[in-house]
Design an enzyme around this catalytic site. Structure first.
Site, PDB file in Angstrom:
ATOM      1  N   HIS A 245     -30.517  -4.813   7.669  1.00  0.00           N
ATOM      2  CA  HIS A 245     -30.078  -3.484   7.258  1.00  0.00           C
ATOM      3  C   HIS A 245     -29.362  -3.593   5.926  1.00  0.00           C
ATOM      4  CE1 HIS A 245     -28.063   0.376   7.199  1.00  0.00           C
ATOM      5  NE2 HIS A 245     -26.929  -0.254   7.020  1.00  0.00           N
TER       6      HIS A 245
ATOM      7  N   CYS B 188     -26.676   4.369   8.750  1.00  0.00           N
ATOM      8  CA  CYS B 188     -25.720   3.252   8.732  1.00  0.00           C
ATOM      9  C   CYS B 188     -25.042   3.192  10.098  1.00  0.00           C
ATOM     10  CB  CYS B 188     -24.709   3.413   7.594  1.00  0.00           C
ATOM     11  SG  CYS B 188     -23.851   1.870   7.161  1.00  0.00           S
TER      12      CYS B 188
ATOM     13  N   HIS C  92     -22.481   9.578   6.887  1.00  0.00           N
ATOM     14  CA  HIS C  92     -21.241   9.679   6.118  1.00  0.00           C
ATOM     15  C   HIS C  92     -20.619  11.059   6.234  1.00  0.00           C
ATOM     16  CE1 HIS C  92     -23.655   6.398   4.581  1.00  0.00           C
ATOM     17  NE2 HIS C  92     -22.503   5.797   4.377  1.00  0.00           N
TER      18      HIS C  92
ATOM     19  N   GLU D 183     -30.290   2.757   4.022  1.00  0.00           N
ATOM     20  CA  GLU D 183     -29.572   4.011   3.902  1.00  0.00           C
ATOM     21  C   GLU D 183     -30.418   4.945   3.043  1.00  0.00           C
ATOM     22  OE1 GLU D 183     -25.289   3.529   3.053  1.00  0.00           O
ATOM     23  OE2 GLU D 183     -25.689   5.032   1.542  1.00  0.00           O
TER      24      GLU D 183
ATOM     25  N   LEU E 206       1.305   3.411  -2.305  1.00  0.00           N
ATOM     26  CA  LEU E 206       0.660   4.579  -2.914  1.00  0.00           C
ATOM     27  C   LEU E 206      -0.325   5.214  -1.932  1.00  0.00           C
ATOM     28  CD1 LEU E 206       0.415   6.339  -5.410  1.00  0.00           C
ATOM     29  CD2 LEU E 206      -1.430   4.860  -6.217  1.00  0.00           C
TER      30      LEU E 206
ATOM     31  N   ARG F 157       0.814  -1.213   0.000  1.00  0.00           N
ATOM     32  CA  ARG F 157       0.000   0.000   0.000  1.00  0.00           C
ATOM     33  C   ARG F 157       0.852   1.271   0.000  1.00  0.00           C
ATOM     34  NH1 ARG F 157      -3.811  -0.423   4.853  1.00  0.00           N
ATOM     35  NH2 ARG F 157      -1.933  -1.327   5.750  1.00  0.00           N
TER      36      ARG F 157
ATOM     37  N   ARG G  75      -8.648   3.870   0.071  1.00  0.00           N
ATOM     38  CA  ARG G  75      -9.242   2.868   0.958  1.00  0.00           C
ATOM     39  C   ARG G  75      -9.046   1.469   0.386  1.00  0.00           C
ATOM     40  NH1 ARG G  75     -13.376   3.449   4.891  1.00  0.00           N
ATOM     41  NH2 ARG G  75     -13.858   1.266   4.556  1.00  0.00           N
ATOM     42  N   CYS G  76      -8.478   0.588   1.206  1.00  0.00           N
ATOM     43  CA  CYS G  76      -8.241  -0.782   0.767  1.00  0.00           C
ATOM     44  C   CYS G  76      -8.924  -1.757   1.716  1.00  0.00           C
ATOM     45  CB  CYS G  76      -6.744  -1.087   0.761  1.00  0.00           C
ATOM     46  SG  CYS G  76      -5.818   0.007  -0.309  1.00  0.00           S
TER      47      CYS G  76
ATOM     48  N   CYS H 189     -27.253  -1.128   2.741  1.00  0.00           N
ATOM     49  CA  CYS H 189     -26.642   0.159   2.402  1.00  0.00           C
ATOM     50  C   CYS H 189     -26.796   0.452   0.914  1.00  0.00           C
ATOM     51  CB  CYS H 189     -25.156   0.136   2.664  1.00  0.00           C
ATOM     52  SG  CYS H 189     -24.726  -0.291   4.316  1.00  0.00           S
TER      53      CYS H 189
HETATM   54  N1  GLN Z   1     -24.020  -3.328  11.786  1.00  0.00           N
HETATM   55  C1  GLN Z   1     -23.042  -2.712  10.953  1.00  0.00           C
HETATM   56  C2  GLN Z   1     -22.542  -1.434  11.610  1.00  0.00           C
HETATM   57  O1  GLN Z   1     -23.289  -0.763  12.208  1.00  0.00           O
HETATM   58  C3  GLN Z   1     -23.598  -2.389   9.593  1.00  0.00           C
HETATM   59  C4  GLN Z   1     -22.568  -1.743   8.714  1.00  0.00           C
HETATM   60  C5  GLN Z   1     -23.004  -1.554   7.283  1.00  0.00           C
HETATM   61  O2  GLN Z   1     -24.153  -1.490   6.994  1.00  0.00           O
HETATM   62  N2  GLN Z   1     -22.088  -1.410   6.372  1.00  0.00           N
HETATM   63  O3  GLN Z   1     -21.391  -1.087  11.500  1.00  0.00           O
HETATM   64 ZN    ZN Z   2     -25.126   0.409   6.223  1.00  0.00          ZN
END
Ligand code: GLN
Ligand code: ZN
Length: 790
Positions: free
Chosen positions: A677, A762, A730, A701, A30, A28, A551-552, A679
């Site tokens: 859930h 999230c 975010h 989300e 770079l 990593r 981000r990796c 995203c």
């Molecule tokens: N339960 C996970 C968190 O809250 C859900 C993360 C996600 O949706 N990417 O981190």
């Molecule tokens: Zn999420």
């Protein structure tokens, strides 16, 4: 076989290549150099040095390994779509005010610090008062590209200098350089119109092709013979069917111009079978087409002239398994019956780790290691296959295990193949419960479950909760890292985690949330945490793959039959539930997401592997329930992501993914409330699938997608309780009570107050405590306000 097995018996212009390379560096390098530069712009020369070293090393090594045409320009400081945006003068207007890099510095770096570098980074990540470009998934991979915003009032303008610098460097090192950039159709198909700009990006294809002609001029002036334009969109519905004819017309212009300059053009496709691309490109005069022979059915090539070179992607560029050479050679021989062939990977090696040599965790796993090929090894495979195909009588140029195997297969020597079969693991999967349609689902219909849960839980209307994780403080990270390095005892680690759980439960009680979580402090990553504890997975220590920008991620390798030797989350759940009277959610990752974010064995159908993972999660669900969990959340963050690119493959996916989720969760009592859930927006296309998952509560989300998504769901057949995220986690911005109130109120009015949950959009692990506290406080207050008005 003749030396050059194609009808005309002609020597292919090259025989071994790949569409692109990993670019972040095996360690990593770079990422580190870019992030250092972001913190301290005076480190620009170091950044240029790192870039130069990585590019040089990469290209020279590929050349000495034996690629006879080497892609140049797949290096990137952030993202390949953004590279093209910079190259055609399509960075967004809002970064215009950021100054050019001083000319002397550009010159000093040999052009490797392009003048637009700071505008480029601002477009990617945002800057003071400048929101970043949107980011989205690169087709069905886990790589995210930026979405250029094209303003029709700003004409395109060619600036290929950054690519030209790389080509010059490569040619100085005697690399058989083939400059690469994303093709004009794909670039436009994956861009969007800037706010207020009329029309659609694809309307501007002729104008963009004009600019590409200028880029071709500049590349021809460097003396290269070949140019590669990546056009994966030709095969997907990103290119609407009614635009196919225009795409052909514009491609014909491009190719004719290239030919006038003495350049030859490779149109590279990937991620799908390629038939549509072949149809669009037939008749354009294109010199070569790159076809993915791993992803889909082999296309019919009969519409192409017999001189068209087929760059056959027979080595999987996005998974980590060694190639079955006998099969690959059979595919190659089939193509070679009608066309000249070069061997390649199915897509850029961007999607796999650099090399097995950089992965220490495999030293103790010789059997697994023998089944794997990362980027470097895939290049060796390509070269070996190309030589086996084109020199079947065995020109022993390079000796290595794979070459021996490839030659043996080419010579029909089955004996040498034993190893291959042994390693590819013919073990029969052990299904403790047979797969059956609809999964192993024993729960009652939703209305009955709802009654049972109301009795068990006694929640207010518009209940409040969170998605699972709470801020991962430096202390939490340090405790986990020290434990992982063996520097602290299990006891000390356990104590640190419990302290954090006490803290998180206390915070939630003070905030007045209704359904609590333990906060997931023990999880580095929602997939890796489980992969580490399940049999059948291997977690790597250095096998990094770029996810976006710097981000990796290190996807675990799912290599064998999956099973759960012991409970994975119960002790943390129990500790948390013991601390509070309120219900605490048990938190698990679902089977589809486990697959989506891993490298998965390819010797059995994904559906079978998903079923095995589902059984392991099911056992965990049952243990959580037995430990007193009244609410259990099974995250399927990635369910949208694995959706196949071709509409005709969708039903099959919907069937096995839903089945896996229902198998994982179907053993729960009616009175246990099942949450899930997911995203990333664009749920509209999978609402039927989400409905079939049949969770009691689905949180999504939605804060950025806003009210539109809620309206769309209200108008759909989706009739289950929903938690549309009301706060965009975010961004560090703290939402006001009024704006959250408005969102909840809107959701309650459109969906019905008894169907709405109030949650952030999230997990909170990337946030800090101050904004988390303030935002959740606003969320609880807003929920109470709306409740009072009901
Ligand atoms: N339960 C996970 C968190 O809250 C859900 C993360 C996600 O949706 N990417 O981190
Ligand atoms: Zn999420």
């Amino acid at each position: 076989m003749t030396a050059f097995p194609n009808p005309a018996g002609q020597r292919p212009p090259f025989i071994a290549t790949v569409p692109g390379f990993p670019r972040i560096g095996a360690h990593r390098e770079l990422k580190k150099a870019i992030e250092a530069y972001w913190r301290d712009p005076s480190l620009a020369p170091e950044l240029a040095n790192t870039a130069a070293t990585l590019i040089d090393r990469r290209l020279r090594r590929a050349t000495t390994t034996g690629l006879d045409s080497v892609p140049v320009g797949t290096f990137s400081y952030y993202d390949q779509m953004l590279d093209v945006a910079a190259m055609v003068g399509a960075l967004p207007a809002r970064v215009d005010g950021i100054a050019d890099y001083p000319e002397e510095q550009v010159a000093e770096s040999g052009g490797l610090l392009p003048p637009w570098l700071d505008r480029y980074f601002a477009a990617a990540r945002g800057a003071e008062g400048i929101p970043p470009l949107e980011m989205t998934k690169w087709f069905d991979t886990n790589y995210h590209h930026l979405v250029p915003e094209l303003d029709a009032a700003r004409p395109f303008a060619a600036d290929p200098s950054f690519l030209v610098s790389q080509v010059r460097g490569a040619r100085r090192n005697h690399v058989p350089a083939r400059p690469v950039l994303i093709g004009p159709v794909t670039f436009l198909a994956l861009s969007k119109a800037a706010p207020g700009s009329p029309g659609e990006p694809l309307d501007r294809l002729p104008e963009l092709v004009d600019v590409y002609l200028g880029i071709l001029d500049a590349l021809a002036a460097e003396g290269v013979e070949w140019v590669q334009l990546d056009e994966p969109a030709l095969n997907t519905d990103r290119l609407p069917a009614d635009r196919g004819a225009e795409a052909s017309r514009q491609w014909r212009r491009l190719v004719a111009h290239a030919h006038g300059l003495g350049l030859r053009v490779l149109a590279q496709t990937y991620f799908t079978g390629g038939q549509r691309a072949v149809d669009v490109l037939a008749g354009t005069g294109v010199d070569a087409i790159g076809v993915d022979y791993v992803a889909g059915d082999a296309p019919d090539l009969s519409a192409l002239p017999e001189s068209t070179l087929i760059v056959a992607g027979v080595v999987d560029g996005r998974n980590v398994w060694r190639t079955d050479c006998a099969r690959a050679l059979a595919t190659l021989a089939g193509v070679a019956r009608t066309h000249p062939v070069a061997v390649s990977t199915s897509c850029s090696l961007l999607h796999v780790p650099h090399s097995l040599a950089a992965e220490p965790s495999l030293a103790n796993e010789p059997e697994l290691r023998a089944r794997l090929a990362f980027g470097e090894e895939k290049i060796i495979e390509v070269v070996s296959l190309a030589r086996a195909l084109h020199h079947p009588d065995g020109q022993r140029i390079r000796r290595n295990g794979f070459l021996a195997e490839a030659e043996a297969a080419a010579n029909g020597d089955r004996a040498e193949e034993q190893g291959n079969e042994r390693e590819r693991g013919a073990r029969a999967p052990e299904h403790r419960v047979p797969r059956r349609k609809g999964g192993v689902h024993d729960r009652s219909p939703f209305p009955l479950r709802r009654k049972a849960q109301e009795r068990a839980l006694d929640l207010p209307p518009l209940p409040t909760s969170t998605i699972g994780s709470f801020p991962q403080t430096p202390e939490v990270r340090a405790a986990r890292a020290a434990y992982a390095r063996g520097e602290s005892s299990a006891r000390a680690y356990e104590a640190a985690m419990i302290r954090e759980i006490v803290n998180v439960i206390g915070e939630q009680e003070r905030l007045g949330l209704d359904v609590l979580v333990h906060g997931e402090p023990e999880r580095n990553d929602m997939v890796q945490y489980f992969a580490e504890q399940l049999d059948g997975f291997h977690c790597t220590s250095n096998a990094w793959v770029q996810s976006y920008g710097t981000r990796c991620v290190r996807p675990p390798i799912l290599h064998g039959d999956v099973s759960r030797p012991a409970p994975m989350t119960v002790r943390w759940f129990r500790a948390a539930q013991d601390m509070t009277e309120r219900p605490v959610k048990g938190m698990l990752t679902g089977p589809v997401t486990m697959l989506a974010w891993s490298f998965v064995r390819d010797d059995q159908p994904l559906a079978d592997t998903a079923h095995q993972v589902a059984l392991a999660i099911r056992a965990e669900c049952e243990d959580l329930e037995a430990a007193g969990a009244q609410v259990i959340q099974v995250d399927e963050a990635a369910i949208r992501e694995l959706l196949p690119l071709r509409p005709e493959d969708r039903d099959e996916y919907a069937e096995w993914s839903v089945e896996a989720f229902r198998t994982a969760t179907g053993g729960l009592a009616d009175s246990t409330q099942l949450h899930t859930h997911m995203c990333y927006s664009d749920f509209g296309s999978i609402l039927d699938l989400i409905r079939d998952m049949d969770a009691d509560v689905t949180t999504i989300e939605a804060a950025r997608a806003g009210f539109e998504l809620v309206d769309a769901i209200a108008a759909s057949d989706f009739d289950l309780p929903l938690g549309p995220g009301v706060w965009d986690i975010h961004s560090p911005r703290v939402p006001g009570v009024d704006e959250v109130t408005e969102r909840i109120d809107h959701a309650a009015r459109t969906l019905g107050p008894d169907r709405v949950w109030v949650v952030p959009d999230c997990g909170l692990k990337t946030r800090g405590w101050p904004e988390t506290r303030a935002s959740l406080d606003a969320l609880v207050k807003a929920a109470r306000k709306v409740r009072a008005s009901l």
